[in-house]
Design a protein around this motif. Sequence first.
Motif, PDB file in Angstrom:
ATOM      1  N   ASP A   7       5.271  30.211 -30.645  1.00 12.87           N
ATOM      2  CA  ASP A   7       5.113  31.308 -29.681  1.00 12.87           C
ATOM      3  C   ASP A   7       6.457  31.706 -29.076  1.00 12.87           C
ATOM      4  O   ASP A   7       6.775  32.889 -28.949  1.00 12.87           O
ATOM      5  CB  ASP A   7       4.141  30.901 -28.566  1.00 12.87           C
ATOM      6  CG  ASP A   7       2.717  30.753 -29.056  1.00 12.87           C
ATOM      7  OD1 ASP A   7       2.379  31.368 -30.081  1.00 12.87           O
ATOM      8  OD2 ASP A   7       1.942  30.019 -28.408  1.00 12.87           O
ATOM      9  N   LYS A   8       7.246  30.703 -28.684  1.00 12.34           N
ATOM     10  CA  LYS A   8       8.549  30.966 -28.074  1.00 12.34           C
ATOM     11  C   LYS A   8       9.493  31.605 -29.086  1.00 12.34           C
ATOM     12  O   LYS A   8      10.243  32.548 -28.768  1.00 12.34           O
ATOM     13  CB  LYS A   8       9.140  29.660 -27.539  1.00 12.34           C
ATOM     14  CG  LYS A   8      10.533  29.768 -26.947  1.00 12.34           C
ATOM     15  CD  LYS A   8      10.576  30.613 -25.705  1.00 12.34           C
ATOM     16  CE  LYS A   8      11.945  30.558 -25.056  1.00 12.34           C
ATOM     17  NZ  LYS A   8      12.053  31.510 -23.902  1.00 12.34           N
ATOM     18  N   ALA A   9       9.473  31.098 -30.313  1.00 11.29           N
ATOM     19  CA  ALA A   9      10.360  31.629 -31.344  1.00 11.29           C
ATOM     20  C   ALA A   9      10.035  33.082 -31.665  1.00 11.29           C
ATOM     21  O   ALA A   9      10.934  33.913 -31.837  1.00 11.29           O
ATOM     22  CB  ALA A   9      10.273  30.773 -32.599  1.00 11.29           C
ATOM     23  N   PHE A  10       8.744  33.403 -31.724  1.00 12.20           N
ATOM     24  CA  PHE A  10       8.355  34.795 -31.955  1.00 12.20           C
ATOM     25  C   PHE A  10       8.788  35.677 -30.783  1.00 12.20           C
ATOM     26  O   PHE A  10       9.310  36.780 -30.969  1.00 12.20           O
ATOM     27  CB  PHE A  10       6.844  34.905 -32.157  1.00 12.20           C
ATOM     28  CG  PHE A  10       6.391  34.725 -33.580  1.00 12.20           C
ATOM     29  CD1 PHE A  10       6.911  35.506 -34.596  1.00 12.20           C
ATOM     30  CD2 PHE A  10       5.428  33.779 -33.897  1.00 12.20           C
ATOM     31  CE1 PHE A  10       6.491  35.350 -35.909  1.00 12.20           C
ATOM     32  CE2 PHE A  10       4.994  33.620 -35.208  1.00 12.20           C
ATOM     33  CZ  PHE A  10       5.536  34.403 -36.222  1.00 12.20           C
ATOM     34  N   ILE A  46      -6.229  28.024 -32.848  1.00 13.28           N
ATOM     35  CA  ILE A  46      -5.950  27.173 -33.992  1.00 13.28           C
ATOM     36  C   ILE A  46      -7.273  26.877 -34.701  1.00 13.28           C
ATOM     37  O   ILE A  46      -8.352  27.163 -34.187  1.00 13.28           O
ATOM     38  CB  ILE A  46      -5.233  25.864 -33.589  1.00 13.28           C
ATOM     39  CG1 ILE A  46      -6.110  24.992 -32.692  1.00 13.28           C
ATOM     40  CG2 ILE A  46      -3.915  26.161 -32.913  1.00 13.28           C
ATOM     41  CD1 ILE A  46      -5.473  23.640 -32.355  1.00 13.28           C
ATOM     42  N   TYR A  47      -7.176  26.323 -35.873  1.00 13.79           N
ATOM     43  CA  TYR A  47      -8.358  26.024 -36.688  1.00 13.79           C
ATOM     44  C   TYR A  47      -9.274  25.086 -35.910  1.00 13.79           C
ATOM     45  O   TYR A  47      -8.830  24.091 -35.335  1.00 13.79           O
ATOM     46  CB  TYR A  47      -7.896  25.373 -37.984  1.00 13.79           C
ATOM     47  CG  TYR A  47      -8.910  25.293 -39.094  1.00 13.79           C
ATOM     48  CD1 TYR A  47     -10.015  26.137 -39.142  1.00 13.79           C
ATOM     49  CD2 TYR A  47      -8.755  24.368 -40.118  1.00 13.79           C
ATOM     50  CE1 TYR A  47     -10.922  26.053 -40.179  1.00 13.79           C
ATOM     51  CE2 TYR A  47      -9.648  24.273 -41.162  1.00 13.79           C
ATOM     52  CZ  TYR A  47     -10.742  25.127 -41.183  1.00 13.79           C
ATOM     53  OH  TYR A  47     -11.647  25.042 -42.209  1.00 13.79           O
ATOM     54  N   PHE A  85       1.114  14.119 -28.265  1.00 15.01           N
ATOM     55  CA  PHE A  85       2.447  14.676 -28.436  1.00 15.01           C
ATOM     56  C   PHE A  85       3.463  13.740 -27.807  1.00 15.01           C
ATOM     57  O   PHE A  85       3.100  12.821 -27.073  1.00 15.01           O
ATOM     58  CB  PHE A  85       2.520  16.065 -27.806  1.00 15.01           C
ATOM     59  CG  PHE A  85       1.620  17.073 -28.464  1.00 15.01           C
ATOM     60  CD1 PHE A  85       2.125  17.973 -29.381  1.00 15.01           C
ATOM     61  CD2 PHE A  85       0.261  17.114 -28.163  1.00 15.01           C
ATOM     62  CE1 PHE A  85       1.296  18.914 -29.998  1.00 15.01           C
ATOM     63  CE2 PHE A  85      -0.578  18.045 -28.776  1.00 15.01           C
ATOM     64  CZ  PHE A  85      -0.053  18.941 -29.689  1.00 15.01           C
ATOM     65  N   ASP A  86       4.753  14.011 -28.043  1.00 18.76           N
ATOM     66  CA  ASP A  86       5.774  13.114 -27.511  1.00 18.76           C
ATOM     67  C   ASP A  86       6.203  13.474 -26.102  1.00 18.76           C
ATOM     68  O   ASP A  86       6.998  12.759 -25.496  1.00 18.76           O
ATOM     69  CB  ASP A  86       6.990  13.068 -28.445  1.00 18.76           C
ATOM     70  CG  ASP A  86       7.751  14.387 -28.495  1.00 18.76           C
ATOM     71  OD1 ASP A  86       7.225  15.393 -27.980  1.00 18.76           O
ATOM     72  OD2 ASP A  86       8.858  14.412 -29.061  1.00 18.76           O
ATOM     73  N   SER A  87       5.681  14.579 -25.562  1.00 17.83           N
ATOM     74  CA  SER A  87       6.035  14.957 -24.197  1.00 17.83           C
ATOM     75  C   SER A  87       4.890  15.715 -23.553  1.00 17.83           C
ATOM     76  O   SER A  87       4.084  16.362 -24.237  1.00 17.83           O
ATOM     77  CB  SER A  87       7.299  15.825 -24.178  1.00 17.83           C
ATOM     78  OG  SER A  87       7.031  17.113 -24.702  1.00 17.83           O
ATOM     79  N   ALA A  88       4.828  15.630 -22.232  1.00 18.18           N
ATOM     80  CA  ALA A  88       3.794  16.360 -21.501  1.00 18.18           C
ATOM     81  C   ALA A  88       3.996  17.866 -21.620  1.00 18.18           C
ATOM     82  O   ALA A  88       3.027  18.626 -21.709  1.00 18.18           O
ATOM     83  CB  ALA A  88       3.808  15.939 -20.030  1.00 18.18           C
ATOM     84  N   ASN A 131       1.236  20.425 -22.938  1.00 19.40           N
ATOM     85  CA  ASN A 131       0.791  21.524 -22.080  1.00 19.40           C
ATOM     86  C   ASN A 131       0.905  22.870 -22.781  1.00 19.40           C
ATOM     87  O   ASN A 131       0.074  23.767 -22.582  1.00 19.40           O
ATOM     88  CB  ASN A 131       1.599  21.554 -20.778  1.00 19.40           C
ATOM     89  CG  ASN A 131       1.233  20.430 -19.840  1.00 19.40           C
ATOM     90  OD1 ASN A 131       0.172  19.833 -19.957  1.00 19.40           O
ATOM     91  ND2 ASN A 131       2.121  20.126 -18.904  1.00 19.40           N
ATOM     92  N   HIS A 132       1.949  23.017 -23.591  1.00 21.80           N
ATOM     93  CA  HIS A 132       2.129  24.283 -24.308  1.00 21.80           C
ATOM     94  C   HIS A 132       0.946  24.572 -25.222  1.00 21.80           C
ATOM     95  O   HIS A 132       0.495  25.725 -25.322  1.00 21.80           O
ATOM     96  CB  HIS A 132       3.420  24.254 -25.121  1.00 21.80           C
ATOM     97  CG  HIS A 132       3.614  25.466 -25.971  1.00 21.80           C
ATOM     98  ND1 HIS A 132       4.139  26.638 -25.478  1.00 21.80           N
ATOM     99  CD2 HIS A 132       3.311  25.703 -27.280  1.00 21.80           C
ATOM    100  CE1 HIS A 132       4.156  27.552 -26.436  1.00 21.80           C
ATOM    101  NE2 HIS A 132       3.665  27.002 -27.538  1.00 21.80           N
ATOM    102  N   PHE A 133       0.449  23.550 -25.899  1.00 21.22           N
ATOM    103  CA  PHE A 133      -0.639  23.740 -26.866  1.00 21.22           C
ATOM    104  C   PHE A 133      -2.028  23.513 -26.273  1.00 21.22           C
ATOM    105  O   PHE A 133      -3.031  23.662 -26.975  1.00 21.22           O
ATOM    106  CB  PHE A 133      -0.448  22.798 -28.060  1.00 21.22           C
ATOM    107  CG  PHE A 133       0.695  23.175 -28.953  1.00 21.22           C
ATOM    108  CD1 PHE A 133       0.618  24.291 -29.770  1.00 21.22           C
ATOM    109  CD2 PHE A 133       1.856  22.422 -28.971  1.00 21.22           C
ATOM    110  CE1 PHE A 133       1.669  24.646 -30.592  1.00 21.22           C
ATOM    111  CE2 PHE A 133       2.920  22.770 -29.795  1.00 21.22           C
ATOM    112  CZ  PHE A 133       2.817  23.884 -30.604  1.00 21.22           C
ATOM    113  N   TYR A 134      -2.076  23.151 -25.000  1.00 16.18           N
ATOM    114  CA  TYR A 134      -3.329  22.687 -24.401  1.00 16.18           C
ATOM    115  C   TYR A 134      -4.474  23.689 -24.562  1.00 16.18           C
ATOM    116  O   TYR A 134      -5.571  23.339 -24.999  1.00 16.18           O
ATOM    117  CB  TYR A 134      -3.106  22.365 -22.927  1.00 16.18           C
ATOM    118  CG  TYR A 134      -4.287  21.703 -22.268  1.00 16.18           C
ATOM    119  CD1 TYR A 134      -4.550  20.351 -22.471  1.00 16.18           C
ATOM    120  CD2 TYR A 134      -5.150  22.424 -21.447  1.00 16.18           C
ATOM    121  CE1 TYR A 134      -5.629  19.734 -21.878  1.00 16.18           C
ATOM    122  CE2 TYR A 134      -6.237  21.813 -20.849  1.00 16.18           C
ATOM    123  CZ  TYR A 134      -6.479  20.472 -21.067  1.00 16.18           C
ATOM    124  OH  TYR A 134      -7.550  19.873 -20.489  1.00 16.18           O
TER     125      TYR A 134
END
Length: 224
Positions: A17-20, A104-105, A195-198, A202-205
């Motif tokens: 999302d950020k890259a787009f 997501i799927y 994930f390896d970080s909160a 949170n980004h994908f939550y």
Amino acid sequence: MPLTKDKTEGFKCLTLDKAFADNLTSISEVSASGSVSELKIQNKGRKPLFLLDGEQLLGALQNRTLNLSIMVPAKSSLVIPVSCVEAGRWGFRGSDRFVSSNHIYFSEGRRRRTRKINYALAAGGERFSDQGEVWDDIDKKAEAMKTRSKTRSMDDMYENWEHQLEHFVDNLRPIKNQVGSVFLINGELKGLEMFDSASLFNHFYNKIIKSYAIDALEKMHARQ
């Protein structure tokens, strides 16, 4: 059931999302004629680009979903394995590039697809799904939830139930230092996401919650 970590750091990679949003990536068909099971991605950024298993890509010849989680190195291009989630379309509809999606799927289909990919990897190193099974899973869920789509699009099904899915998101918020969650539906274990970080979790939550919530809605709908 939340999973937490005493100390977490911010993720040091780009998300799709950020890259787009920052014009740091482009995703396209591998050729003019295309390939159902593969796409080409370019990471123009100076950080690695993280792609989450199941993320949906909209556009080009047909909508796809990522077959597995992938880290695309900075300033590089890759051919990535995908599955089609729009069986009734093979043709450009506007742009020849893909955009990211809010969905997501769904979790049950993702679990079955991942099982087949693991078999393929063990047998010969291939990263491809059973495409027929993916289409069948989407068709069965759409029928169960009484959702119609001219192109048999998974995204159309999500959009039809978006209001109910947002209700789950609003009522299931992540807690401090949460890096993952165990998901149960009617007391039955359905999956674990970590994930390896909160901050990355949170980004994908929202997307992850919806992927389980739509399975829960299907079961609720079937009892009515």
